[in-house]
Design an enzyme around this catalytic site. Structure first.
Site, PDB file in Angstrom:
ATOM      1  CD  GLU A 225      -3.082  -1.053   2.137  1.00 57.61           C
ATOM      2  OE1 GLU A 225      -2.919  -0.324   3.143  1.00 57.61           O
ATOM      3  OE2 GLU A 225      -4.079  -1.778   1.973  1.00 57.61           O
TER       4      GLU A 225
ATOM      5  CD  GLU B 267      -8.383  -1.995  10.477  1.00 54.29           C
ATOM      6  OE1 GLU B 267      -7.490  -1.200  10.127  1.00 54.29           O
ATOM      7  OE2 GLU B 267      -9.539  -1.630  10.737  1.00 54.29           O
TER       8      GLU B 267
ATOM      9  CG  ASN C 173      -5.977  -3.042  -4.219  1.00 54.65           C
ATOM     10  OD1 ASN C 173      -5.886  -3.755  -5.217  1.00 54.65           O
ATOM     11  ND2 ASN C 173      -5.686  -3.473  -3.000  1.00 54.65           N
TER      12      ASN C 173
ATOM     13  CE1 TYR D 131     -12.413  -7.836  -0.427  1.00 53.61           C
ATOM     14  CE2 TYR D 131     -11.657  -5.627  -0.959  1.00 53.61           C
ATOM     15  CZ  TYR D 131     -11.494  -6.821  -0.278  1.00 53.61           C
ATOM     16  OH  TYR D 131     -10.421  -6.991   0.560  1.00 53.61           O
TER      17      TYR D 131
END
Length: 160
Positions: free
Chosen positions: A27, A83, A124, A131
């Site tokens: 990241e 998370e 991303n 998702y």
């Protein structure tokens, strides 16, 4: 590739921290991780358990995790927050991400939560596509708001 998903144990936290650091590198924020292995043990397995973690294991090594905790929505009631869902680089594309997400959703369902929430970085695109393919709604009209440790301190200092 053969792997198994199980509840993480105290002794996994060193490898969990290594995956957290791998994610920070991915990241583009490698110096952001402040949590220690001791923090993870205390917060995940102490008297006041702050999170639950699923671990993906392959040949004795932790190659992925899903770290979750409880929240409460004023609109929905009990919700679960994911998370981080981390899959080590060497395991991407193996079905491990799906297996971890499946465990999170089954766990949330067993608890009767009304929503499972998480964030994803806007750049991303592979994760966003993953998702959305799973049926998740990516809310691009919401921004994440945070006070970091310094922000909390400054806020407190400026209270009247």
């Amino acid at each position: 590739m053969s792997f198994s998903i199980r509840d993480a144990r105290k002794e996994d936290m060193g490898q969990v921290l290594a995956l957290i650091n791998e994610l920070a590198e991915f990241e583009k924020d490698p110096n952001a991780v402040e949590v220690t292995e001791e923090d993870l043990v205390k917060d995940g397995f102490g008297e006041s358990k702050r999170f639950h973690c699923f671990a993906a294991e392959k040949e004795g090594s932790i190659v992925g995790i899903a770290l979750i905790y409880h929240r409460y929505s004023t609109w929905k009631g009990p919700v679960l927050h994911l998370e981080d869902l981390i899959v080590s680089e060497k395991m991407r594309g193996s079905g491990l991400g799906t297996a971890l997400l499946n465990e999170v959703v089954k766990y949330g369902h067993s608890l009767g939560v009304r929503r499972i929430s998480w964030e994803v970085l806007d750049w991303n695109e592979p994760a966003i596509a993953f998702y959305e393919k799973k049926g998740a709604l990516v809310r691009r009209d919401w921004d994440v708001v945070q006070l970091d440790e310094k922000g909390i301190k400054n806020y407190i200092e400026n209270l009247n």
